[in-house]
Design a protein around this motif. Structure first.
Motif, mmCIF file in Angstrom:
data_model
loop_
_atom_site.group_PDB
_atom_site.id
_atom_site.type_symbol
_atom_site.label_atom_id
_atom_site.label_comp_id
_atom_site.label_asym_id
_atom_site.label_seq_id
_atom_site.Cartn_x
_atom_site.Cartn_y
_atom_site.Cartn_z
ATOM 1 N N GLU A 15 0.962 -1.085 -0.001
ATOM 2 C CA GLU A 15 -0.017 -0.039 -0.029
ATOM 3 C C GLU A 15 0.974 1.268 0.034
ATOM 4 O O GLU A 15 0.734 2.276 -0.729
ATOM 5 C CB GLU A 15 -1.007 -0.055 1.239
ATOM 6 C CG GLU A 15 -2.153 -1.111 1.214
ATOM 7 C CD GLU A 15 -2.793 -1.012 2.474
ATOM 8 O OE1 GLU A 15 -2.789 -0.298 3.213
ATOM 9 O OE2 GLU A 15 -3.530 -2.134 2.616
ATOM 10 N N TYR A 16 2.007 1.601 0.807
ATOM 11 C CA TYR A 16 2.885 2.509 0.860
ATOM 12 C C TYR A 16 3.505 2.775 -0.381
ATOM 13 O O TYR A 16 3.620 3.728 -0.956
ATOM 14 C CB TYR A 16 3.940 2.165 1.830
ATOM 15 C CG TYR A 16 4.990 3.189 1.844
ATOM 16 C CD1 TYR A 16 4.783 4.506 2.481
ATOM 17 C CD2 TYR A 16 6.163 3.142 1.071
ATOM 18 C CE1 TYR A 16 5.513 5.451 2.433
ATOM 19 C CE2 TYR A 16 7.104 4.270 1.001
ATOM 20 C CZ TYR A 16 6.923 5.230 1.811
ATOM 21 O OH TYR A 16 7.626 6.142 1.822
ATOM 22 N N LEU A 17 3.838 1.593 -1.222
ATOM 23 C CA LEU A 17 4.494 1.905 -2.408
ATOM 24 C C LEU A 17 3.709 2.206 -3.425
ATOM 25 O O LEU A 17 3.756 3.038 -4.335
ATOM 26 C CB LEU A 17 5.126 0.426 -2.734
ATOM 27 C CG LEU A 17 6.258 -0.245 -2.120
ATOM 28 C CD1 LEU A 17 6.539 -1.626 -2.473
ATOM 29 C CD2 LEU A 17 7.576 0.686 -2.025
ATOM 30 N N ASN A 18 2.532 1.734 -3.298
ATOM 31 C CA ASN A 18 1.518 2.384 -4.396
ATOM 32 C C ASN A 18 1.048 3.671 -4.294
ATOM 33 O O ASN A 18 0.942 4.476 -5.109
ATOM 34 C CB ASN A 18 0.101 1.348 -4.232
ATOM 35 C CG ASN A 18 0.205 -0.089 -4.840
ATOM 36 O OD1 ASN A 18 1.216 -0.165 -5.943
ATOM 37 N ND2 ASN A 18 -0.674 -0.922 -4.361
ATOM 38 N N VAL A 19 0.939 3.916 -3.090
ATOM 39 C CA VAL A 19 0.503 5.462 -2.882
ATOM 40 C C VAL A 19 1.739 6.453 -3.180
ATOM 41 O O VAL A 19 1.223 7.643 -3.622
ATOM 42 C CB VAL A 19 -0.088 5.601 -1.250
ATOM 43 C CG1 VAL A 19 -0.109 7.098 -0.827
ATOM 44 C CG2 VAL A 19 -1.212 4.886 -0.951
ATOM 45 N N ASN A 20 2.815 5.978 -2.783
ATOM 46 C CA ASN A 20 4.027 6.777 -3.282
ATOM 47 C C ASN A 20 4.759 6.605 -4.470
ATOM 48 O O ASN A 20 5.582 7.225 -4.811
ATOM 49 C CB ASN A 20 4.920 6.853 -2.003
ATOM 50 C CG ASN A 20 4.377 7.316 -0.579
ATOM 51 O OD1 ASN A 20 4.250 8.540 -0.481
ATOM 52 N ND2 ASN A 20 3.804 6.498 0.245
#
Length: 162
Positions: free
Chosen positions: A16-21
């Motif tokens: 989720e962190y990688l997707n959002v950023n």
């Protein structure tokens, strides 16, 4: 089984962190995350690198390790500690609050829990600040070094008396 649940959860959080950023989701990054969540306690980059090199599936560069460590810190899945002159890391997801004792002589780091300290810090009113988490470092001399220092002092005193 519980360890696998934690690994699945941190993988989901990291994704989720990688997707959002807007970061790439690479197998190397996930292998690093998995290795970190297999380590008990603190680790430094050298230990992580050695462990990754011993795995047959993934060999990663130090640059990839450093870059991924930054992403994992930013995603709050690991914490960076500065113990004296060395940077060490530890996983942070699903971990109990604990404190650190650092020996200024040998560099040994031990973790301990103290409910009274946790309660005191948790109930402290902070002006214009909302506490989310904290780290406590206590510096001193461990019992092993203390005993060695006392033996050395006694030995030196005996030599002076002769």
């Amino acid at each position: 089984m519980e360890n696998q649940n934690v690994k699945d959860m941190v993988k989901q959080i990291f994704t989720e962190y990688l997707n959002v950023n807007g970061h790439r989701k690479t197998p190397e990054r996930y292998a690093i995350l998995d290795t970190i969540y297999s380590i008990d306690g603190h680790f430094d980059i050298d230990r992580l690198y050695s462990q990754m090199m011993n795995q047959e599936n993934f060999r990663v560069s130090r640059a990839t390790l450093y870059n991924t460590i930054i992403l994992l810190i930013n995603s709050r899945l690991i914490i960076k500690h500065q113990f004296g002159n060395s940077s060490q890391y530890e996983k942070s997801y699903d971990r109990e609050t604990h404190h650190h004792q650092i020996c200024t002589q040998c560099g040994a780091v031990t973790e301990f829990q103290n409910e009274a300290l946790q309660n005191a810090i948790g109930s402290t009113r902070l002006s214009k600040f909302q506490l989310s988490h904290y780290s406590l470092y206590i510096y001193g001399v461990c019992s092993k070094c203390d005993r060695a220092n006392k033996r050395k002092k006694v030995s030196n005193n005996n030599k002076k008396e002769k």
